[in-house]
Design a protein around this motif. Structure first.
Motif, PDB file in Angstrom:
ATOM      1  N   GLU A  72     -51.699 -19.096 -48.956  1.00  0.00           N
ATOM      2  CA  GLU A  72     -51.629 -20.286 -49.806  1.00  0.00           C
ATOM      3  C   GLU A  72     -50.506 -20.158 -50.838  1.00  0.00           C
ATOM      4  OE1 GLU A  72     -53.227 -22.864 -49.033  1.00  0.00           O
ATOM      5  OE2 GLU A  72     -54.841 -22.074 -47.803  1.00  0.00           O
ATOM      6  N   LYS A  73     -50.336 -18.972 -51.370  1.00  0.00           N
ATOM      7  CA  LYS A  73     -49.281 -18.758 -52.350  1.00  0.00           C
ATOM      8  C   LYS A  73     -47.905 -18.788 -51.682  1.00  0.00           C
ATOM      9  CE  LYS A  73     -47.864 -15.685 -56.042  1.00  0.00           C
ATOM     10  NZ  LYS A  73     -48.124 -14.436 -56.750  1.00  0.00           N
ATOM     11  N   GLU A  74     -47.819 -18.180 -50.504  1.00  0.00           N
ATOM     12  CA  GLU A  74     -46.540 -18.119 -49.799  1.00  0.00           C
ATOM     13  C   GLU A  74     -46.067 -19.498 -49.334  1.00  0.00           C
ATOM     14  OE1 GLU A  74     -44.575 -15.419 -49.351  1.00  0.00           O
ATOM     15  OE2 GLU A  74     -45.998 -14.345 -50.646  1.00  0.00           O
ATOM     16  N   THR A  75     -46.985 -20.312 -48.833  1.00  0.00           N
ATOM     17  CA  THR A  75     -46.613 -21.631 -48.323  1.00  0.00           C
ATOM     18  C   THR A  75     -46.635 -22.704 -49.410  1.00  0.00           C
ATOM     19  OG1 THR A  75     -48.884 -22.091 -47.645  1.00  0.00           O
ATOM     20  CG2 THR A  75     -47.409 -21.134 -45.988  1.00  0.00           C
ATOM     21  N   ARG A  76     -46.987 -22.315 -50.608  1.00  0.00           N
ATOM     22  CA  ARG A  76     -47.016 -23.205 -51.780  1.00  0.00           C
ATOM     23  C   ARG A  76     -47.945 -24.401 -51.569  1.00  0.00           C
ATOM     24  NH1 ARG A  76     -40.678 -22.891 -53.393  1.00  0.00           N
ATOM     25  NH2 ARG A  76     -40.719 -20.659 -53.782  1.00  0.00           N
ATOM     26  N   THR A  77     -49.113 -24.107 -51.009  1.00  0.00           N
ATOM     27  CA  THR A  77     -50.108 -25.164 -50.827  1.00  0.00           C
ATOM     28  C   THR A  77     -51.202 -25.118 -51.886  1.00  0.00           C
ATOM     29  OG1 THR A  77     -51.266 -23.752 -49.256  1.00  0.00           O
ATOM     30  CG2 THR A  77     -49.758 -25.374 -48.338  1.00  0.00           C
ATOM     31  N   ASP A  79     -50.952 -26.087 -54.972  1.00  0.00           N
ATOM     32  CA  ASP A  79     -50.931 -27.359 -55.694  1.00  0.00           C
ATOM     33  C   ASP A  79     -51.609 -28.458 -54.876  1.00  0.00           C
ATOM     34  OD1 ASP A  79     -49.645 -26.261 -57.867  1.00  0.00           O
ATOM     35  OD2 ASP A  79     -47.648 -26.658 -57.032  1.00  0.00           O
TER      36      ASP A  79
END
Length: 136
Positions: A72-77, A79
């Motif tokens: 989730e952090k890597e793909t910026r999801t 937010d």
């Protein structure tokens, strides 16, 4: 966006994240099974046929947490997840259920491969690996 639509989108996103992991594990398991059963080795080790089968669910369990949470952090999801009209418990419940569904699929494939390998070994050697089944 209502809650049901948000849950449906979340389920779809989580399942799409698991497809490469499940597919890769099934492919590796099948290839290792084919190698273990078909290649001629001098002295046959009776547990070699089951080695790939017992490792598939363990590898899935090790990778699914990093995939569903860490990515989730890597793909910026993060937010996008925060913007959904869902409670935090809905998010955690969905991720847990998707992980359990994926684990069930990997266990099922592993057991089917074990049955097929056991049947092949029984035809080839005259005895099977019945002792492997309790390990599952």
């Amino acid at each position: 966006m209502n809650r049901n639509l948000a849950l449906r989108g979340l389920w779809w996103k989580e399942l799409r994240q698991l497809v490469p992991l499940v597919g890769l594990l099934v492919l590796v398991g099948v290839l290792l099974q084919v190698l273990a059963v078909l290649l001629p080795f001098g002295n046959r080790i009776p547990w070699r046929e089951a080695a790939a089968l017992l490792g598939m669910p363990g590898l899935f369990a090790a990778g699914v947490g990093a995939l569903l949470i860490g990515q989730e952090k890597e793909t910026r999801t993060l937010d996008w997840l925060r913007s959904l009209p869902l409670a935090a418990s809905d998010l955690v419940r969905t991720k847990l259920l998707v992980a359990l569904l994926g684990l069930t699929i990997v266990w099922t494939v592993s057991l089917v491969l074990g049955w097929a390998t056991d049947a092949w070994t029984m035809l080839r050697d005259g005895h099977g690996g019945e002792w492997i089944w309790p390990l599952h």
